[in-house]
Design a protein around this motif. Structure first.
Motif, PDB file in Angstrom:
ATOM      1  N   CYS A 106      -7.341  29.606   5.300  1.00 36.47           N
ATOM      2  CA  CYS A 106      -7.477  29.961   6.702  1.00 36.47           C
ATOM      3  C   CYS A 106      -8.603  29.130   7.323  1.00 36.47           C
ATOM      4  O   CYS A 106      -9.450  28.602   6.621  1.00 36.47           O
ATOM      5  N   PRO A 130     -11.396  29.980   8.949  1.00 34.97           N
ATOM      6  CA  PRO A 130     -12.783  30.334   8.623  1.00 34.97           C
ATOM      7  C   PRO A 130     -13.229  29.847   7.241  1.00 34.97           C
ATOM      8  O   PRO A 130     -14.381  29.442   7.075  1.00 34.97           O
ATOM      9  N   ILE A 131     -12.346  29.865   6.269  1.00 33.38           N
ATOM     10  CA  ILE A 131     -12.729  29.397   4.937  1.00 33.38           C
ATOM     11  C   ILE A 131     -12.924  27.886   4.945  1.00 33.38           C
ATOM     12  O   ILE A 131     -13.871  27.351   4.363  1.00 33.38           O
ATOM     13  N   CYS A 160     -12.403  40.532   2.148  1.00 32.85           N
ATOM     14  CA  CYS A 160     -11.148  39.814   1.947  1.00 32.85           C
ATOM     15  C   CYS A 160     -11.220  39.063   0.612  1.00 32.85           C
ATOM     16  O   CYS A 160     -12.263  38.544   0.248  1.00 32.85           O
ATOM     17  N   LYS A 213     -10.636  36.301  -0.275  1.00 30.91           N
ATOM     18  CA  LYS A 213     -11.191  34.947  -0.236  1.00 30.91           C
ATOM     19  C   LYS A 213     -12.707  34.969  -0.303  1.00 30.91           C
ATOM     20  O   LYS A 213     -13.321  34.047  -0.800  1.00 30.91           O
ATOM     21  N   PHE A 214     -13.329  36.028   0.211  1.00 35.25           N
ATOM     22  CA  PHE A 214     -14.770  36.176   0.044  1.00 35.25           C
ATOM     23  C   PHE A 214     -15.075  36.392  -1.436  1.00 35.25           C
ATOM     24  O   PHE A 214     -16.060  35.902  -1.959  1.00 35.25           O
ATOM     25  N   TYR A 274     -12.950  39.292  13.562  1.00 35.59           N
ATOM     26  CA  TYR A 274     -14.035  39.133  12.605  1.00 35.59           C
ATOM     27  C   TYR A 274     -15.246  38.504  13.271  1.00 35.59           C
ATOM     28  O   TYR A 274     -15.099  37.619  14.107  1.00 35.59           O
ATOM     29  N   TYR A 315     -17.245  36.333  12.371  1.00 38.06           N
ATOM     30  CA  TYR A 315     -17.337  34.879  12.259  1.00 38.06           C
ATOM     31  C   TYR A 315     -16.342  34.141  13.130  1.00 38.06           C
ATOM     32  O   TYR A 315     -16.386  32.927  13.225  1.00 38.06           O
ATOM     33  N   GLU A 316     -15.414  34.867  13.748  1.00 40.81           N
ATOM     34  CA  GLU A 316     -14.537  34.196  14.707  1.00 40.81           C
ATOM     35  C   GLU A 316     -15.031  34.414  16.120  1.00 40.81           C
ATOM     36  O   GLU A 316     -15.068  33.509  16.927  1.00 40.81           O
ATOM     37  N   ALA A 341      -7.395  34.626  13.347  1.00 38.15           N
ATOM     38  CA  ALA A 341      -7.529  33.255  12.849  1.00 38.15           C
ATOM     39  C   ALA A 341      -6.208  32.762  12.297  1.00 38.15           C
ATOM     40  O   ALA A 341      -5.473  33.504  11.654  1.00 38.15           O
ATOM     41  N   CYS A 391      -4.767  33.548   8.558  1.00 37.48           N
ATOM     42  CA  CYS A 391      -5.475  34.673   7.944  1.00 37.48           C
ATOM     43  C   CYS A 391      -4.470  35.690   7.423  1.00 37.48           C
ATOM     44  O   CYS A 391      -3.599  36.142   8.157  1.00 37.48           O
ATOM     45  N   GLY A 392      -4.597  36.031   6.169  1.00 34.95           N
ATOM     46  CA  GLY A 392      -3.690  36.996   5.562  1.00 34.95           C
ATOM     47  C   GLY A 392      -3.833  38.393   6.134  1.00 34.95           C
ATOM     48  O   GLY A 392      -2.889  38.940   6.712  1.00 34.95           O
ATOM     49  N   PRO A 393      -5.010  39.005   5.996  1.00 33.32           N
ATOM     50  CA  PRO A 393      -5.165  40.378   6.479  1.00 33.32           C
ATOM     51  C   PRO A 393      -4.828  40.529   7.964  1.00 33.32           C
ATOM     52  O   PRO A 393      -4.242  41.526   8.372  1.00 33.32           O
TER      53      PRO A 393
HETATM   54  S1  SF4 Z   1     -10.161  37.813   6.407  1.00 37.25           S
HETATM   55 FE1  SF4 Z   1      -8.746  36.269   7.091  1.00 37.25          FE
HETATM   56  S2  SF4 Z   1      -9.966  34.795   8.117  1.00 37.25           S
HETATM   57 FE2  SF4 Z   1     -11.340  36.010   6.882  1.00 37.25          FE
HETATM   58  S3  SF4 Z   1     -11.499  34.915   4.971  1.00 37.25           S
HETATM   59 FE3  SF4 Z   1      -9.895  36.393   4.729  1.00 37.25          FE
HETATM   60  S4  SF4 Z   1      -8.036  35.289   5.213  1.00 37.25           S
HETATM   61 FE4  SF4 Z   1      -9.733  34.118   6.019  1.00 37.25          FE
END
Ligand code: SF4
Ligand code: SF4
Lengths: 375, 340
Positions: free
Chosen positions: B54, B56-57, B89, B91-92, B201, B203-204, B276, B279-281
């Motif tokens: 995504c 942000p990553i 998430c 990814k974090f 989010y 960060y967006e 974003a 973004c999955g979620p």
């Molecule tokens: S919540 Fe969405 S935008 Fe944020 S890191 Fe996860 S997939 Fe990426």
């Protein structure tokens, strides 16, 4: 009650029997088609992962056919799968469907909830009867998995292309017709015998490729454009890291990882990915390492587009692939993925694997490993 | 010379920066924050990160690149869970791993695992582990820990009094009050006559580049902005009952609950969901908001997707159209008029 459920690989054959044994009517979910996918794509959010879209499409189809109850599994995350059911229910209700959605959460998350749902599903059967039919369905799932494993072995060695797939279809029919424990046992033996009697060349040199990735796209051929078959017919023996029997065992009661080489998949993955990130991300990395250690020629990673854990896994793959010297090919699948594109990439990959093997054989690095014949 | 520790200015920066900065500085480190997002930083990130990730990553990768060569250590904690049972998430959860295997020539990472599901005391343990990198003694660590908690509390109070995260970080750094910022810091703008909830989010929403300065643009259009960080945790918690099964991910859960809160209690004239690309979620959050919006038609809803090519003009046009629509909608309501 007219019950239906998700379509995942060959499992409907077993679940269909289970539902009937419990005295309910069943609406057998059709194999996902282009129509299923376009239905799902139309009503699901754009960036939903492919499994959510296909499942939603499937539900729309079975509801059209008169199902009034959908049984599916939940999950505790941290990935989206645990919330699929919630969202799908909202979307379907918004479209005006009235039905009941029974979401089976893993029992270790709450035994009472699980039991309540089982009580609902078992209707007027006794608990011991329920146990008996579940056990029987389980035998069938195992028989189905065994037959499929045999297919994986036979396909790259068949003399006439397509013959093993045809035999497999007949074997499935046989398993489908078996109703009692004894019949299932016999059908399994007969199915395996049929697979073994497909005309083939058992000494043919074949490549060995492991398949890792997200469970739905790995298990449902309709979602991965029958990739296993394509590979098989290119002379590749595939080994799938996930089978329904394996997964259910992991997920149902125990939280144990399968043990291989005395190392669990999680442990193998730990140096790269110490954290359980949900889905099958960690398993993808772990299995890739184990495949490399088992002398496989390559690994194919299957992931739905926007699949969070597989994206994380994908970003570590180049390093894993370098460290363990094993080529990895990743497919991110979505509704636009076409067969031709997948085939081209697979062909190039298979070429690469042959060249590697020749080179390593020349350098004396490669010793053919005899793969165990189909049981 | 003090050890230089780099903190990328994105993701959890907007939620936890004052706390980590205080803690690290108390331990004697010099904190270096990457620059504000620019086109170059984003492009760098797009180049280094896996293409399926995504925005942000990818951006996070860009900010890490921006710090390369400037710092001795990189602070990328593995954030697992910090509020209740909610997790970040996935990814974090895999962030340090992704960065480590995607970017070359990295300085050592401080990638402590932060999982507070086993109680508040965990945080102390996390802090001790961070302190090991700086050889801080027990007392020093304890003092740094207490100070950083205070910093976080003050920062969160600033957020609740209506500041955006960048404003609150600034106010916190300069020891200002919320009212100082509101009276001096916001530059030219007309008196707001509308109030929007901007959800998504941190960060967006708060990254001026990523969000194409959404907040500033809305303010110029005479809209006061509320975000989920400005709501008290109890307010959000009250919404739990209305969700069948709660979302697992902290930021997503908060955005969704905030949306439910506003749809239920009103208090805003419009709701914008910022999502974003890739973004999955969000695909689930957005759909759930949309379904809820359908049930509560009194409050106009818009979702705004942001990707690496989002242009200034495009967003401005969409915002203007939405604001116009809301104004028309307000007038058509019985008793028509401004916000209550
Ligand atoms: S919540 Fe969405 S935008 Fe944020 S890191 Fe996860 S997939 Fe990426
Ligand atoms: S593992 Fe991937 S496919 Fe499964 S729910 Fe998560 S994002 Fe979707």
């Amino acid at each position: 009650m007219k019950i239906s459920f998700p379509h995942m690989g060959t499992s409907p054959i077993a679940f269909k029997m289970l539902v009937r044994d419990l005295g309910h009517e069943v609406v057998v979910p059709p194999r996902p088609s282009t129509r299923t996918l376009s239905l799902g794509t139309e009503y699901a959010p754009e960036f939903a992962c492919l499994p959510l879209k296909i499942l939603l499409g499937t539900y729309l189809e079975v509801l059209e056919q008169g199902a009034d109850t959908i049984v599916t599994t939940g999950g505790v995350g941290p990935c989206r799968a645990g919330l699929y059911a919630e969202l799908q229910k909202k979307i379907l209700e918004d479209l005006g469907y009235e039905f009941k959605m029974v979401v089976l959460e893993p029992p270790r998350w709450g035994y009472l909830d699980f039991l309540r749902k089982l009580r609902f599903l078992k209707g007027d059967r006794s608990w011991s009867e329920l146990w008996r039919v579940i056990k029987k369905a389980w035998s069938k799932v195992k028989a189905l998995d065994d037959t499929e494993k045999a297919l994986h072995w036979v396909r790259p060695r068949e003399l006439e292309q397509g013959s093993s797939t045809r035999t497999y279809q007949r074997a499935l029919k046989l398993l489908d017709d078996a109703c009692t424990e004894e019949e299932i046992k016999q059908a399994r033996l007969e199915a395996l015998r049929m697979m073994k009697s497909v005309p083939m060349d058992p000494d043919r040199e074949v490549l060995k490729v492991g398949i890792v990735g997200e469970i739905y796209v790995v298990l449902e051929p309709a979602s991965n454009l029958d990739l296993e078959r394509m590979l098989g017919e290119m002379g590749v023996e595939v080994n799938r890291s996930i089978f329904l029997t394996g997964w259910t065992r992991d997920n149902a009661v125990l939280d144990s990882a399968r043990v291989k080489h005395g190392v669990t998949v999680k442990k193998a993955a730990a140096p790269y990915m110490p954290e359980m990130i949900g889905g099958h991300g960690q398993d993808s990395v772990g299995h890739t390492i184990l495949y490399a250690q088992d002398g496989f020629d390559g690994v194919v990673q299957l992931a739905p587009f926007t699949c969070i854990p597989e994206i994380v896994a994908r970003s570590l793959m180049p390093q894993v692939s370098r460290d363990y010297d094993i080529p990895v090919l990743t497919f991110f699948l979505d509704e636009q993925t076409g067969e031709a594109g997948v085939r081209t990439r697979l062909e190039a990959f298979v070429d690469l694997l042959w060249r590697r093997r020749r080179k390593r054989a020349g350098a004396g690095l490669y010793k053919p490993v005899a793969s165990p014949a189909a049981r | 010379m003090a050890v230089k520790v780099g903190i990328p200015r994105t993701l959890s920066y907007y939620t936890y920066h004052p706390m980590w900065k205080t803690f690290l500085e108390e331990l004697g480190a010099e904190v270096v924050v990457s620059n504000w997002t620019t086109r170059e930083i984003l492009d760098q990130g797009v180049k280094e990160a896996v293409s399926e990730a995504c925005v942000p990553i990818k951006l996070f990768h860009g900010h890490v690149m921006d710090l390369l060569g400037k710092v001795d250590l990189l602070f990328i904690p593995r954030l697992v869970s910090t509020r209740g049972r909610k997790v970040f998430c996935p990814k974090f959860l895999g962030l340090p791993d992704m960065v480590r295997y995607s970017i070359e020539n990295l300085p050592p990472l401080i990638d402590v695992r932060v999982d507070l599901r086993n109680g508040r005391r965990e945080l102390w343990r996390v802090c001790c582990r961070v302190a090991e990198y700086f050889g801080g003694g027990f007392l020093r660590t304890l003092r740094a820990y207490l100070k950083s908690l205070k910093a976080l509390a003050r920062f969160e109070r600033l957020l609740r009094s209506g500041l955006t995260a960048p404003e609150a970080i600034k106010a916190w750094g300069r020891g200002m009050d919320a009212s100082d910022v509101i009276s001096t810091g916001r530059g030219k703008q007309c008196k707001p006559d509308l109030r929007f909830a901007v959800l998504g989010y941190p960060y967006e929403i708060y990254d001026p580049f990523v969000s194409v300065d959404l907040v500033g643009k809305l303010r110029e259009l005479g809209v006061e902005v509320v975000t989920s960080e400005m709501l008290a945790p109890e307010v959000l918690r009250r919404q739990s009952a209305r969700l069948g099964k709660e979302l697992f991910w902290m930021y997503s859960d908060e955005a969704l609950k905030a949306a439910y809160h506003f749809f239920e209690y009103g208090g805003v004239d419009g709701i914008i969901h910022v999502t974003a690309f890739g973004c999955g979620p969000d695909s689930m959050v957005d759909k759930m908001m949309e379904l809820e919006a359908k049930r509560c038609r009194q409050i106009p809803f818009m979702s705004l997707m942001i990707d690496e090519h989002t242009g200034d003009a495009g967003v401005r046009t969409r915002l203007e159209a939405f604001v116009d629509m809301v104004r028309r909608h307000e007038r058509s309501l019985p008793g028509g008029g401004g916000p209550n």
